[in-house]
Design an enzyme around this catalytic site. Structure first.
Site, mmCIF file in Angstrom:
data_model
loop_
_atom_site.group_PDB
_atom_site.id
_atom_site.type_symbol
_atom_site.label_atom_id
_atom_site.label_comp_id
_atom_site.label_asym_id
_atom_site.label_seq_id
_atom_site.Cartn_x
_atom_site.Cartn_y
_atom_site.Cartn_z
ATOM 1 N NE ARG A 138 -3.619 0.202 0.067
ATOM 2 C CZ ARG A 138 -4.178 0.648 -1.055
ATOM 3 N NH1 ARG A 138 -4.081 -0.041 -2.182
ATOM 4 N NH2 ARG A 138 -4.824 1.800 -1.076
ATOM 5 C CB ILE A 139 3.372 2.615 2.381
ATOM 6 C CG1 ILE A 139 2.375 2.635 3.546
ATOM 7 C CG2 ILE A 139 4.293 3.831 2.444
ATOM 8 C CD1 ILE A 139 1.394 3.806 3.514
ATOM 9 C CB CYS A 289 0.099 6.769 9.363
ATOM 10 S SG CYS A 289 -0.819 5.459 10.225
#
Length: 481
Positions: A138-139, A289
């Site tokens: 995802r990142i 995050c």
């Protein structure tokens, strides 16, 4: 002429002006490595409607809408200057010009405000810095999108390779497809082609080598022409110095982790402590995050009011670490179905504050609840202040921080009364203060902070990489410290 006719004529006029801004913004970016911003939001590669929407959004933070008729003269003035690599905020220029009482012309004021980026003061354009992504989840894919987007000037950062484990037939085609289409963040802005024979993905003209390896020590990056690169590990498999040091292979100079670092690995939150990175530091972490979401506003509040203690409760979107349906998981609650449950879990964000803000003496505790949304979270920061304040005072202070402080790229501000989580998908800020939810009672303040835990965090990662690579250019007009 009716009101409707007047409104439509005004729209068409502004649309025409915005259209004429696009080639000016593009030319500054390509030829001089200048990124044009509007209240910290980039206008590079934006459509006519996007430029107009960005101007209109200013009313939520500045109190009134900015018009392209106000900012266009400043953009035109910039094109006449001998500018060097920099970021220039049209919103700040317009706001400061309105408050200036010296009677200067727009051209004179602009030349003075950006003097640090012109003539003998301008810095040299840097050579592109090679970047390698280790992992493509995802990142990793969002960081790839950002790196490709920022390669438009031909300088700065250049994504050279992605390292993944082999995934069988048509592996590279499937990975390219995941880069091309994202269920949350939408279509990739550009074109992507695949050369299976050479294991290369070409995205907007950027040739990205896909390297297959099961172990960091198995790769010699110089074999692919990669030199002095920054490797971004977004797998989270190794989090201490010993494990991350395995990435320091031929061709790799520095390693940046997209997860909280353990032991003596520095945890960096851009905007807060990135200036503490030592030039010879080879391994560092971008923290989590949630740490990135809470540390900038926590610093802002401590700077102005002092913070004696605090608690952060994060209502966090579910992640790949959880199960779709009930199944075995090493963590007791995370094994329960993520899309069907709220799941109480732990967060290391509170304890990580000490690494990013060592001067903060306040004890910060924290906990987390995972909820059935795929992206965007909210941190509820409950603070005991060193002095009493009013809601109006804190409201105005945080709005000003989001506009003019050195934290304006990290902290955004919204007054939208009907804002919900999905409104902040794609936000490039570390967190967004929800003005309507703010609560202040004497020495107690409760901040509600939205954050795109995927994209906003990825932007923070790229900012750290830009800083350590030496391609983070100064912003003008200069902001308060």
């Amino acid at each position: 002429m009716t009101v409707n006719d007047d409104s439509f004529t005004n729209w068409k006029t502004r649309e025409e002006i915005a259209e004429s801004m696009i080639p000016l913004i593009g030319k500054l970016h390509r030829e001089r490595d200048v990124t044009v911003l509007l209240h910290s939001r980039s206008l590079v590669n934006k459509s006519v409607v996007s430029i107009l929407k960005t101007h209109r959004f200013a009313r939520q933070i500045a109190g009134e809408e900015l018009s392209v008729t106000e900012t266009m003269p400043f953009l035109q003035a910039l094109t006449a200057l001998d500018l060097g690599p920099s970021q220039i905020d049209l919103g700040m220029l317009a706001t400061m010009y309105q408050a200036d009482e010296r009677g200067l012309s727009v051209a004179e004021f602009t030349a003075e405000a950006v003097a640090g980026a012109t003539g003998a003061n301008k810095i040299d354009r840097r050579e592109p810095r090679d970047v390698v992504l280790y992992g493509f989840g995802r990142i990793g894919r969002l960081v790839a999108r950002l790196l490709i987007e920022k390669a438009g000037s031909g300088n700065g950062l250049r994504l050279r390779a992605i390292v993944v484990r082999g995934g069988g037939a048509q592996d590279i085609v499937k990975r390219a497809s995941l880069l091309r289409r994202d269920s949350i963040h939408g279509q990739f802005q550009g074109t992507i082609t695949v050369d299976e024979e050479t294991s290369t993905i070409v995205a907007n003209g950027n040739a990205i080598k896909v390297i297959y390896a099961d172990d960091p020590t198995a790769v010699d990056y110089t074999e692919y022409g990669i030199r002095d690169a920054i490797l971004i590990d977004n797998t989270g498999k190794w989090r201490d110095r010993e494990g991350l040091s395995n990435h320091l292979r031929p061709g790799i100079e520095k390693v940046v982790l997209t997860a909280p670092g353990k032991g003596d690995v520095p945890n960096i939150v851009h905007g807060v402590n990135h200036h503490t990175i030592k030039p010879d530091e080879q391994i560092l972490s971008c923290a989590s995050c949630t740490t990135n979401a809470i540390v900038p506003p926590l610093k802002a509040m401590d700077d102005e009011y002092g913070v004696l203690r605090g608690h952060v409760e994060t209502v966090h979107s579910f992640t790949n670490d959880q199960n779709l349906l009930d199944n075995y998981h090493k963590s007791e609650r995370r094994g329960r179905s993520a899309p069907l449950n709220m799941v109480i879990t732990e967060t290391g964000a509170a304890s990580a504050v000490a690494k990013a803000l060592p001067d903060l003496k306040a004890k910060i505790s924290g906990s987390s609840i995972r909820v059935p949304v795929p992206d965007v979270s909210i941190a509820i920061l409950n603070l005991q202040l060193a002095r009493e304040a009013t809601r109006e005072e804190v409201h105005d202070y945080l709005r000003e921080v989001s506009l003019t402080s050195s934290l304006k790229r990290q902290i955004d501000f919204t007054t939208a009364p009907d804002a919900v989580s999905s409104d902040f998908i794609g936000s490039r800020h570390a967190s967004i203060v929800d003005a309507g939810a703010l609560k202040v009672d004497g020495d107690n303040a409760i901040l509600y902070l939205w954050y795109d835990n995927e994209f906003g965090y990825s932007c923070q990662v790229v900012r750290v990489v830009q800083h350590v690579s030496g391609v983070e250019y100064p912003t003008y007009p200069a902001t308060a410290v």
